[in-house]
Design a protein around this motif. Structure first.
Motif, PDB file in Angstrom:
ATOM      1  N   UNK A   1       0.834  -1.215   0.000  1.00 10.74           N
ATOM      2  CA  UNK A   1       0.000   0.000   0.000  1.00 10.74           C
ATOM      3  C   UNK A   1       0.863   1.258   0.000  1.00 10.74           C
ATOM      4  N   UNK A   2       1.912   1.252   0.780  1.00  9.08           N
ATOM      5  CA  UNK A   2       2.772   2.431   0.899  1.00  9.08           C
ATOM      6  C   UNK A   2       3.559   2.705  -0.384  1.00  9.08           C
ATOM      7  N   UNK A   3       4.046   1.647  -1.025  1.00  8.43           N
ATOM      8  CA  UNK A   3       4.922   1.806  -2.187  1.00  8.43           C
ATOM      9  C   UNK A   3       4.253   1.397  -3.503  1.00  8.43           C
ATOM     10  N   UNK A   4       2.939   1.345  -3.536  1.00 12.56           N
ATOM     11  CA  UNK A   4       2.238   0.916  -4.742  1.00 12.56           C
ATOM     12  C   UNK A   4       2.610   1.766  -5.949  1.00 12.56           C
ATOM     13  N   UNK A   5       2.799   3.061  -5.737  1.00  9.98           N
ATOM     14  CA  UNK A   5       3.152   3.931  -6.867  1.00  9.98           C
ATOM     15  C   UNK A   5       4.503   3.535  -7.462  1.00  9.98           C
ATOM     16  N   UNK A   6       5.343   2.857  -6.700  1.00 10.19           N
ATOM     17  CA  UNK A   6       6.647   2.395  -7.193  1.00 10.19           C
ATOM     18  C   UNK A   6       6.563   0.970  -7.739  1.00 10.19           C
ATOM     19  N   UNK A   7       6.055   0.056  -6.910  1.00  8.72           N
ATOM     20  CA  UNK A   7       6.091  -1.351  -7.291  1.00  8.72           C
ATOM     21  C   UNK A   7       4.939  -1.747  -8.206  1.00  8.72           C
ATOM     22  N   UNK A   8       3.837  -0.969  -8.201  1.00  9.61           N
ATOM     23  CA  UNK A   8       2.696  -1.263  -9.063  1.00  9.61           C
ATOM     24  C   UNK A   8       2.315  -2.723  -9.000  1.00  9.61           C
ATOM     25  N   UNK A   9       2.128  -3.319 -10.148  1.00  9.30           N
ATOM     26  CA  UNK A   9       1.735  -4.730 -10.185  1.00  9.30           C
ATOM     27  C   UNK A   9       2.951  -5.657 -10.277  1.00  9.30           C
TER      28      UNK A   9
END
Length: 145
Positions: free
Chosen positions: A116-124
């Motif tokens: 949730x915290x790094x979704x913008x980085x790790x995406x899918x």
């Protein structure tokens, strides 16, 4: 009667040794969380706020070297790297290694919170199509329908 007393004392000593051995093994930690905790310098002042499960550590080594060290001991389920850091996903935990000064800061946290915290980085790239849990519809009658 004396030989029986020796057997009782020997049994009690063996039980005590077993308990001490179990405490030592269980307190040393296993998995990537235990490995990082035992091999890197704890930096509580760098813990991420809002996540009680997060633990921060530091290393004088660059993120790529730290990542190689950790993944050599504990193979991640998946990993992602970009200019902001290296993100390692394990079954229960995530290890996020980011550059800091001339070394690295290493955050160990629950994998769901990390996603949730790094979704913008790790995406899918960690294997989930949306921010983990956002598309879950099984919360009970009428919820999210």
């Amino acid at each position: 009667m004396k030989p029986r007393l020796w057997f009782v004392l020997a049994g009690a000593c063996a039980l005590l040794a077993l308990i001490i051995g179990l405490v030592v093994v269980l307190s040393s930690g296993t998995g990537p969380r235990g490995y990082v905790g035992n091999h890197y310098q704890r930096a509580a002042q760098l813990d991420l706020r809002g996540d009680d499960d997060n633990r921060a550590y530091t290393s004088p080594l660059p993120p790529s070297t730290v990542s190689r060290d950790i993944t050599a001991k504990w193979k991640p389920v998946s990993q992602f790297a970009d200019g902001s850091g290296i993100y390692l996903r394990y079954s229960d935990d995530a290890v996020v290694i980011q550059p800091r000064d001339l070394g690295s800061v290493i955050h160990v946290m629950d994998v769901d919170h990390a996603h949730r915290r790094y979704y913008s980085r790790v995406g899918s790239s960690w294997g989930w199509g949306s921010a983990h849990g956002e598309d879950f519809r099984g919360r009970g009658p009428g919820a999210g329908k």
